[in-house]
Enzyme design. Sequence first.
Site, PDB file in Angstrom:
ATOM      1  N   ASP A  31       0.846  -1.197   0.000  1.00  0.00           N
ATOM      2  CA  ASP A  31       0.000   0.000   0.000  1.00  0.00           C
ATOM      3  C   ASP A  31       0.881   1.247   0.000  1.00  0.00           C
ATOM      4  O   ASP A  31       2.098   1.155  -0.224  1.00  0.00           O
ATOM      5  CB  ASP A  31      -1.029  -0.033   1.145  1.00  0.00           C
ATOM      6  N   LYS A  32       0.250   2.390   0.242  1.00  0.00           N
ATOM      7  CA  LYS A  32       0.980   3.669   0.132  1.00  0.00           C
ATOM      8  C   LYS A  32       2.160   3.745   1.109  1.00  0.00           C
ATOM      9  O   LYS A  32       3.151   4.400   0.839  1.00  0.00           O
ATOM     10  CB  LYS A  32      -0.011   4.813   0.429  1.00  0.00           C
ATOM     11  N   THR A  72      -6.196  -0.867 -12.269  1.00  0.00           N
ATOM     12  CA  THR A  72      -6.159   0.560 -11.907  1.00  0.00           C
ATOM     13  C   THR A  72      -6.532   1.394 -13.126  1.00  0.00           C
ATOM     14  O   THR A  72      -6.071   1.119 -14.243  1.00  0.00           O
ATOM     15  CB  THR A  72      -4.747   0.959 -11.420  1.00  0.00           C
ATOM     16  N   THR A  73      -7.351   2.416 -12.891  1.00  0.00           N
ATOM     17  CA  THR A  73      -7.759   3.301 -13.984  1.00  0.00           C
ATOM     18  C   THR A  73      -7.087   4.670 -13.793  1.00  0.00           C
ATOM     19  O   THR A  73      -6.481   4.935 -12.759  1.00  0.00           O
ATOM     20  CB  THR A  73      -9.298   3.453 -13.997  1.00  0.00           C
ATOM     21  N   ASN A  98     -12.396  -2.897 -16.637  1.00  0.00           N
ATOM     22  CA  ASN A  98     -13.393  -3.547 -15.784  1.00  0.00           C
ATOM     23  C   ASN A  98     -13.252  -5.059 -15.937  1.00  0.00           C
ATOM     24  O   ASN A  98     -13.313  -5.576 -17.047  1.00  0.00           O
ATOM     25  CB  ASN A  98     -14.800  -3.099 -16.189  1.00  0.00           C
ATOM     26  N   PHE A  99     -13.035  -5.752 -14.830  1.00  0.00           N
ATOM     27  CA  PHE A  99     -12.787  -7.200 -14.875  1.00  0.00           C
ATOM     28  C   PHE A  99     -14.060  -8.024 -14.751  1.00  0.00           C
ATOM     29  O   PHE A  99     -14.002  -9.243 -14.857  1.00  0.00           O
ATOM     30  CB  PHE A  99     -11.812  -7.591 -13.747  1.00  0.00           C
ATOM     31  N   HIS A 131     -20.213   6.547  -9.533  1.00  0.00           N
ATOM     32  CA  HIS A 131     -19.302   5.839  -8.622  1.00  0.00           C
ATOM     33  C   HIS A 131     -19.282   6.536  -7.264  1.00  0.00           C
ATOM     34  O   HIS A 131     -19.649   7.707  -7.152  1.00  0.00           O
ATOM     35  CB  HIS A 131     -17.871   5.786  -9.178  1.00  0.00           C
ATOM     36  N   LYS A 135     -13.603   7.876  -5.467  1.00  0.00           N
ATOM     37  CA  LYS A 135     -12.953   7.604  -6.758  1.00  0.00           C
ATOM     38  C   LYS A 135     -12.102   8.792  -7.200  1.00  0.00           C
ATOM     39  O   LYS A 135     -12.565   9.931  -7.186  1.00  0.00           O
ATOM     40  CB  LYS A 135     -14.011   7.250  -7.810  1.00  0.00           C
TER      41      LYS A 135
HETATM   42  N1  LIG Z   1     -10.747  -2.707 -13.466  1.00  0.00           N
HETATM   43  C1  LIG Z   1     -11.702  -2.955 -12.560  1.00  0.00           C
HETATM   44  O1  LIG Z   1     -12.480  -3.920 -12.678  1.00  0.00           O
HETATM   45  C2  LIG Z   1     -11.796  -2.062 -11.374  1.00  0.00           C
HETATM   46  C3  LIG Z   1     -10.914  -1.041 -11.232  1.00  0.00           C
HETATM   47  N2  LIG Z   1     -10.893  -0.279 -10.115  1.00  0.00           N
HETATM   48  C4  LIG Z   1      -9.790   0.664 -10.012  1.00  0.00           C
HETATM   49  O2  LIG Z   1      -8.828   0.119  -9.119  1.00  0.00           O
HETATM   50  C5  LIG Z   1      -8.133   1.167  -8.439  1.00  0.00           C
HETATM   51  C6  LIG Z   1      -8.196   0.912  -6.934  1.00  0.00           C
HETATM   52  O3  LIG Z   1      -9.528   0.982  -6.514  1.00  0.00           O
HETATM   53  P1  LIG Z   1      -9.909   0.831  -4.961  1.00  0.00           P
HETATM   54  O4  LIG Z   1      -9.364  -0.423  -4.409  1.00  0.00           O
HETATM   55  O5  LIG Z   1     -11.362   1.092  -4.893  1.00  0.00           O
HETATM   56  O6  LIG Z   1      -9.106   2.073  -4.339  1.00  0.00           O
HETATM   57  P2  LIG Z   1      -8.580   2.268  -2.839  1.00  0.00           P
HETATM   58  O7  LIG Z   1      -8.294   3.729  -2.705  1.00  0.00           O
HETATM   59  O8  LIG Z   1      -9.510   1.633  -1.880  1.00  0.00           O
HETATM   60  O9  LIG Z   1      -7.206   1.458  -2.822  1.00  0.00           O
HETATM   61  C7  LIG Z   1      -6.043   1.908  -3.455  1.00  0.00           C
HETATM   62  C8  LIG Z   1      -4.876   1.244  -2.779  1.00  0.00           C
HETATM   63  O10 LIG Z   1      -3.683   1.604  -3.446  1.00  0.00           O
HETATM   64  C9  LIG Z   1      -2.720   1.883  -2.443  1.00  0.00           C
HETATM   65  N3  LIG Z   1      -1.593   2.641  -2.935  1.00  0.00           N
HETATM   66  C10 LIG Z   1      -1.354   3.978  -2.936  1.00  0.00           C
HETATM   67  N4  LIG Z   1      -0.141   4.235  -3.460  1.00  0.00           N
HETATM   68  C11 LIG Z   1       0.385   3.027  -3.792  1.00  0.00           C
HETATM   69  C12 LIG Z   1       1.622   2.620  -4.341  1.00  0.00           C
HETATM   70  N5  LIG Z   1       2.578   3.511  -4.654  1.00  0.00           N
HETATM   71  N6  LIG Z   1       1.826   1.293  -4.588  1.00  0.00           N
HETATM   72  C13 LIG Z   1       0.882   0.393  -4.265  1.00  0.00           C
HETATM   73  N7  LIG Z   1      -0.292   0.713  -3.700  1.00  0.00           N
HETATM   74  C14 LIG Z   1      -0.522   2.023  -3.469  1.00  0.00           C
HETATM   75  C15 LIG Z   1      -3.502   2.571  -1.341  1.00  0.00           C
HETATM   76  O11 LIG Z   1      -2.749   2.574  -0.133  1.00  0.00           O
HETATM   77  P3  LIG Z   1      -3.338   3.237   1.222  1.00  0.00           P
HETATM   78  O12 LIG Z   1      -4.432   2.295   1.645  1.00  0.00           O
HETATM   79  O13 LIG Z   1      -2.162   3.198   2.161  1.00  0.00           O
HETATM   80  O14 LIG Z   1      -3.808   4.597   0.831  1.00  0.00           O
HETATM   81  C16 LIG Z   1      -4.705   1.650  -1.311  1.00  0.00           C
HETATM   82  O15 LIG Z   1      -4.412   0.490  -0.562  1.00  0.00           O
HETATM   83  C17 LIG Z   1      -8.787   2.465  -8.912  1.00  0.00           C
HETATM   84  O16 LIG Z   1      -8.012   2.986  -9.971  1.00  0.00           O
HETATM   85  C18 LIG Z   1     -10.146   2.020  -9.456  1.00  0.00           C
HETATM   86  O17 LIG Z   1     -10.647   2.859 -10.454  1.00  0.00           O
HETATM   87  C19 LIG Z   1     -11.773  -0.471  -9.094  1.00  0.00           C
HETATM   88  C20 LIG Z   1     -12.714  -1.455  -9.196  1.00  0.00           C
HETATM   89  C21 LIG Z   1     -12.811  -2.339 -10.345  1.00  0.00           C
HETATM   90  O1  LIG Z   2     -13.124   3.084  -8.926  1.00  0.00           O
HETATM   91  C1  LIG Z   2     -13.978   2.177  -8.955  1.00  0.00           C
HETATM   92  O2  LIG Z   2     -14.593   1.818  -7.942  1.00  0.00           O
HETATM   93  C2  LIG Z   2     -14.215   1.480 -10.234  1.00  0.00           C
HETATM   94  N1  LIG Z   2     -13.400   1.735 -11.213  1.00  0.00           N
HETATM   95  C3  LIG Z   2     -13.405   1.129 -12.488  1.00  0.00           C
HETATM   96  C4  LIG Z   2     -13.573   2.180 -13.561  1.00  0.00           C
HETATM   97  O3  LIG Z   2     -12.992   3.274 -13.435  1.00  0.00           O
HETATM   98  O4  LIG Z   2     -14.239   1.908 -14.554  1.00  0.00           O
HETATM   99  C5  LIG Z   2     -14.335  -0.037 -12.604  1.00  0.00           C
HETATM  100  C6  LIG Z   2     -15.554  -0.001 -11.745  1.00  0.00           C
HETATM  101  O5  LIG Z   2     -16.558   0.729 -12.375  1.00  0.00           O
HETATM  102  C7  LIG Z   2     -15.293   0.489 -10.330  1.00  0.00           C
END
Ligand SMILES: NC(=O)C1=CN([C@@H]2O[C@H](COP(=O)(O)OP(=O)(O)OC[C@H]3O[C@@H](n4cnc5c(N)ncnc54)[C@H](OP(=O)(O)O)[C@@H]3O)[C@@H](O)[C@H]2O)C=CC1
Ligand SMILES: O=C(O)C1=N[C@H](C(=O)O)C[C@H](O)C1
Length: 233
Positions: A31-32, A72-73, A98-99, A131, A135
């Site tokens: 994480d961060k 990650t987006t 989106n997975f 969302h 986000k």
């Molecule tokens: N493709 C898909 O199907 C989906 C994509 N997403 C995307 O996934 C991403 C994460 O979403 P979500 O889990 O909701 O977000 P969160 O904010 O809940 O989690 C993000 C995580 O990334 C960590 N982080 C920050 N900096 C770093 C770093 N340098 N290296 C590694 N980890 C780091 C944060 O740490 P800390 O907790 O310490 O802040 C946190 O644990 C977003 O971009 C979202 O849009 C989300 C859902 C579905």
């Molecule tokens: O940030 C989210 O939560 C999500 N991010 C993805 C996106 O940017 O499309 C996928 C999903 O919709 C959830």
Amino acid sequence: MKIGLLGYGKMGKTIENIALNRQHDIALKVDKDTESYNLDGIDVAIDFSTPDAAVDNILKCFSHNVPVISGTTGWLQHYDEVIALCKEREGSFLYASNFSLGVNIFFELNKTLSKLMANLPEYTISMEEIHHTQKLDAPSGTAISLAEDIIKNSKYGTWTLDAAKPKELYIDAKRIADVPGTHEVTYKSSVDTISIKHTAHNREGFALGAVIAAEWIAGKKGVFTMKDVLNIG
Ligand SMILES: NC(=O)C1=CN([C@@H]2O[C@H](COP(=O)(O)OP(=O)(O)OC[C@H]3O[C@@H](n4cnc5c(N)ncnc54)[C@H](OP(=O)(O)O)[C@@H]3O)[C@@H](O)[C@H]2O)C=CC1
Ligand SMILES: O=C(O)C1=N[C@H](C(=O)O)C[C@H](O)C1
């Protein structure tokens, strides 16, 4: 399989539960606050971090010869350079905006509908994505994927978040507490409206798709998409 979670937030934790239920080990959580991390012994890395962190995480996996999938987006301005580096280093990489299986079916529906509507200029197209308020990026990665497929078959040259630009495909990006992810595409004429909509009820569909993609990419080399994993479209 030994999985490394690059990002241990809402998605990282949901993925952990599903991966453990499917008999995988979570060998690394980043994480961060993680100052540095070691990818030795990791079979697949799963990156759900932040727009600023994703590229470094992905490149680190290429350097250590670890297959990586990223959900990650918000980092796609670097997509072409990441793909070029993956090929140069003979790495393994899969990005999906989106997975979830449902959204990947929705992507195919969207493509089909956009082809059917291609010669009907009387319809104005618009999109809405909703969302949760944490986000970081807008529009969502999923909305961008949908928009790119619509634009190929439409009069629009690009998408916009500005409703006052009628020549561009408008995406209304709404942020409402606790919404996991909703996407709607609407075609409107003076006589009727056609719309298609996907509503995620929670994050489990995204997380299950990510674990299935991680299982699928283990041991493979190349650049892939969810179409390769799900064999649809
Ligand atoms: N493709 C898909 O199907 C989906 C994509 N997403 C995307 O996934 C991403 C994460 O979403 P979500 O889990 O909701 O977000 P969160 O904010 O809940 O989690 C993000 C995580 O990334 C960590 N982080 C920050 N900096 C770093 C770093 N340098 N290296 C590694 N980890 C780091 C944060 O740490 P800390 O907790 O310490 O802040 C946190 O644990 C977003 O971009 C979202 O849009 C989300 C859902 C579905
Ligand atoms: O940030 C989210 O939560 C999500 N991010 C993805 C996106 O940017 O499309 C996928 C999903 O919709 C959830």
